[in-house]
Design a protein around this motif. Sequence first.
Motif, mmCIF file in Angstrom:
data_model
loop_
_atom_site.group_PDB
_atom_site.id
_atom_site.type_symbol
_atom_site.label_atom_id
_atom_site.label_comp_id
_atom_site.label_asym_id
_atom_site.label_seq_id
_atom_site.Cartn_x
_atom_site.Cartn_y
_atom_site.Cartn_z
ATOM 1 N N VAL A 16 -11.266 65.590 -63.544
ATOM 2 C CA VAL A 16 -12.664 65.786 -63.934
ATOM 3 C C VAL A 16 -13.143 67.173 -63.518
ATOM 4 C CG1 VAL A 16 -13.781 64.868 -61.857
ATOM 5 C CG2 VAL A 16 -14.892 64.598 -64.082
ATOM 6 N N CYS A 17 -12.590 67.702 -62.412
ATOM 7 C CA CYS A 17 -12.965 69.066 -62.006
ATOM 8 C C CYS A 17 -12.400 70.100 -62.974
ATOM 9 C CB CYS A 17 -12.484 69.337 -60.579
ATOM 10 S SG CYS A 17 -13.421 68.458 -59.308
ATOM 11 N N ASP A 18 -11.185 69.857 -63.478
ATOM 12 C CA ASP A 18 -10.623 70.771 -64.484
ATOM 13 C C ASP A 18 -11.495 70.785 -65.735
ATOM 14 O OD1 ASP A 18 -8.530 71.444 -62.863
ATOM 15 O OD2 ASP A 18 -7.166 69.922 -63.674
ATOM 16 N N THR A 19 -11.952 69.615 -66.162
ATOM 17 C CA THR A 19 -12.863 69.547 -67.314
ATOM 18 C C THR A 19 -14.159 70.282 -67.014
ATOM 19 O OG1 THR A 19 -11.934 67.399 -67.896
ATOM 20 C CG2 THR A 19 -14.036 67.985 -68.894
ATOM 21 N N CYS A 20 -14.633 70.156 -65.808
ATOM 22 C CA CYS A 20 -15.890 70.814 -65.411
ATOM 23 C C CYS A 20 -15.758 72.331 -65.455
ATOM 24 C CB CYS A 20 -16.265 70.345 -64.008
ATOM 25 S SG CYS A 20 -17.743 71.117 -63.347
ATOM 26 N N LEU A 21 -14.579 72.855 -65.121
ATOM 27 C CA LEU A 21 -14.389 74.308 -65.180
ATOM 28 C C LEU A 21 -14.562 74.837 -66.589
ATOM 29 C CD1 LEU A 21 -11.383 75.162 -62.834
ATOM 30 C CD2 LEU A 21 -13.792 75.703 -62.515
ATOM 31 N N ARG A 22 -14.148 74.051 -67.582
ATOM 32 C CA ARG A 22 -14.245 74.491 -68.972
ATOM 33 C C ARG A 22 -15.618 74.216 -69.573
ATOM 34 N NH1 ARG A 22 -9.344 71.548 -69.071
ATOM 35 N NH2 ARG A 22 -10.402 69.893 -70.234
ATOM 36 N N GLU A 23 -16.250 73.095 -69.203
ATOM 37 C CA GLU A 23 -17.454 72.662 -69.906
ATOM 38 C C GLU A 23 -18.694 72.592 -69.023
ATOM 39 O OE1 GLU A 23 -16.473 68.937 -71.626
ATOM 40 O OE2 GLU A 23 -14.787 69.725 -72.810
ATOM 41 N N ALA A 24 -18.617 73.074 -67.780
ATOM 42 C CA ALA A 24 -19.742 73.094 -66.842
ATOM 43 C C ALA A 24 -20.056 71.716 -66.280
ATOM 44 C CB ALA A 24 -20.995 73.698 -67.476
ATOM 45 N N VAL A 25 -19.952 70.671 -67.093
ATOM 46 C CA VAL A 25 -20.207 69.299 -66.648
ATOM 47 C C VAL A 25 -19.043 68.443 -67.108
ATOM 48 C CG1 VAL A 25 -21.683 67.267 -66.876
ATOM 49 C CG2 VAL A 25 -22.713 69.533 -66.664
ATOM 50 N N GLY A 26 -18.473 67.648 -66.186
ATOM 51 C CA GLY A 26 -17.362 66.777 -66.532
ATOM 52 C C GLY A 26 -17.677 65.330 -66.221
ATOM 53 N N LEU A 27 -17.174 64.419 -67.055
ATOM 54 C CA LEU A 27 -17.384 62.984 -66.853
ATOM 55 C C LEU A 27 -16.118 62.254 -67.253
ATOM 56 C CD1 LEU A 27 -19.276 60.651 -66.109
ATOM 57 C CD2 LEU A 27 -20.047 60.608 -68.501
ATOM 58 N N LEU A 28 -15.631 61.346 -66.384
ATOM 59 C CA LEU A 28 -14.405 60.608 -66.634
ATOM 60 C C LEU A 28 -14.670 59.132 -66.428
ATOM 61 C CD1 LEU A 28 -11.335 60.616 -67.161
ATOM 62 C CD2 LEU A 28 -11.024 60.817 -64.676
ATOM 63 N N GLN A 29 -14.390 58.318 -67.450
ATOM 64 C CA GLN A 29 -14.532 56.866 -67.373
ATOM 65 C C GLN A 29 -13.300 56.273 -66.707
ATOM 66 O OE1 GLN A 29 -17.114 55.217 -67.926
ATOM 67 N NE2 GLN A 29 -18.250 55.825 -69.740
ATOM 68 N N ASN A 30 -13.527 55.282 -65.822
ATOM 69 C CA ASN A 30 -12.417 54.653 -65.137
ATOM 70 C C ASN A 30 -12.830 53.245 -64.724
ATOM 71 O OD1 ASN A 30 -10.650 54.120 -62.483
ATOM 72 N ND2 ASN A 30 -9.603 55.614 -63.782
#
Length: 613
Positions: free
Chosen positions: A83-97
């Motif tokens: 989710v942090c890797d996604t946040c680096l690209r898109e500023a905000v990251g969200l992962l369903q689990n």
Amino acid sequence: MGATPEILGLAESLRRLDGAGVPADRRPGLLIEALTKAAGAEAGLLLEHQPRKSPRWLGLAFWPSTEATSTTIKSRATQVEEVCDTCLREAVGLLQNAAGPLGAVRIESSDAAAPVTAAFIFSPESDAAEIRPALQWLHVAVNTPPLRQLMGREGGPNAGPGLPQLVSVLDLLVALNAQKKFLGLAMACCNELCAQMRATRVTLGWKQGDYLRLKAASHMERFEKKMEAVRSLEAAMEEAADQDREILWPLPTGDTAITRCHEFYARQQDSPHLATVPIRLEGGVRGALCLERAGEGFSSGELRTLRLVGDLIGRRLEELYSRDHRIRTRLRELVRTRFAPVLGYEHTGAKLLGIGGALLLVVLFLIPFPYRVEAPFSLRTLAIAHMPAPSDGYIKEVRVNVGDSVQENQILLTLDDRELKLQELDAIARVNEHKGAALQAQLENKIGQMRVELAPAEQARAQLELTRYQLERSILRAPFAGLVVSGDLKEKLGAPVKKGDPLFKVARIQDLYVELKVNEKDIHEIREGAPAWIAFAGRPSLKFPVNVERIEPAAMAEEQGNVFNVRCRLAEPPPAWWRPGMTGVAKVSAGWRSLFWIGTHRAIDFLRLKLWW
């Protein structure tokens, strides 16, 4: 989270922390505590990105500081990194689990420090539909100048706007959050700023290609893009974007900004006060806001507020602008995410080698190249006159050499005619003698004698005509305009010749053609009418175009194997230096083939013949 009081509560908590003289080493822990409470998460973790080390994410602090929290973070470390890797690209990251949603917010920085991300672990009962807007608002709040100052990352104590100004900015963001389209967001931004700043008109320009184009104006749904006023306004926005700074008109005392376009627009539209603020995104100007006011001018505090608005709405505007251009955006995102391992900077040598190999395969197998059949040729002519000796005699004069151009009826050679002239004189004398005797017999009325004398006179006249005919043929003349290709007789003056001996060959240059000897292995590649090019052995640097005219149906056996005669006509008039019999190499166009086929078809044909059974 989308309520303004929660964001203001976060800002107030951080302000109190800053005022309490908290040591710098305790700030990360207090920051993640405040952020976690504001996000409504069960646990929070502050991480620093270090791409060239292992692990890639370094933990700075987590909250609450309990053993259970530490165990939860360790068990979900892989998901947190994702989710942090996604946040680096898109500023905000969200992962369903199944164990509970995970979210992350990027903390922006303008210096060279490593990127920092705040990750949150939510309870399994949390609704992802409510978490995403909360994270978006948290990203807006955590990246305002007051919070950056608290982190000690940029600016001084007076760099950013105060809390009342922050409240007005957040109220504006609340109003803009409901917009899902770029034009709707741009129009709402202009209308809200027009009301908050007491402006007569607010316009927003966005970069389209290499230039800023007007996209929205307050309280104006439509406008003509080619109007002179619109062009002048776009020029003013470009002026601010080129200088990458805010511009006020009238220009404050001591300010050295260039304001020629602002001055022109203000006078054209009768606007006493202008303020243009660039919207920066990722180090470059992406758009601009231009405000007009009829009353008092814009203060420095209002200018800082506008600067903050531009910083906060820029990413949302870019996101919606890209979403409206869906196909282009999806392609760019696909390339960036799916092909990042391939297009990244790691293993550059192997990637360059792979790309070079792929390009080589494409060139060898997919890109067609012109294929030409090579064959030897010789220059031929349709008209060649053989000039034999007209009678027995001796060569008296030779007027041409081999290679000379001659005209029709031009004298080539003369034979010694002295004996023929003597025979002519003798024949003339005998004709006169017999005619005189016949005339005398006629006068004497001796008819029988007259007839006896007329018979030898007629015989002498016939001999005279034959002699004169032989005299005329003793001069050899060219039958047509052409070129002497054989007959070097200058060294044979006075030499005897017999009737029928070959003396000269004269070829007509205008009837030249090219004759190719094409190997039977290549004859199936040649078609009538195909273009070809020839190069002479004596002048290989010159190429001349010809066209295939006729292919002989039968092969001829020669030393190099069976060949077919292929006749080609000239595409252009021949130069003066061309001579029949000249040779060289011809290349006949045979269509388009791949480089692999061109290089291997001979070997493949050979193997087919050898392995065929």
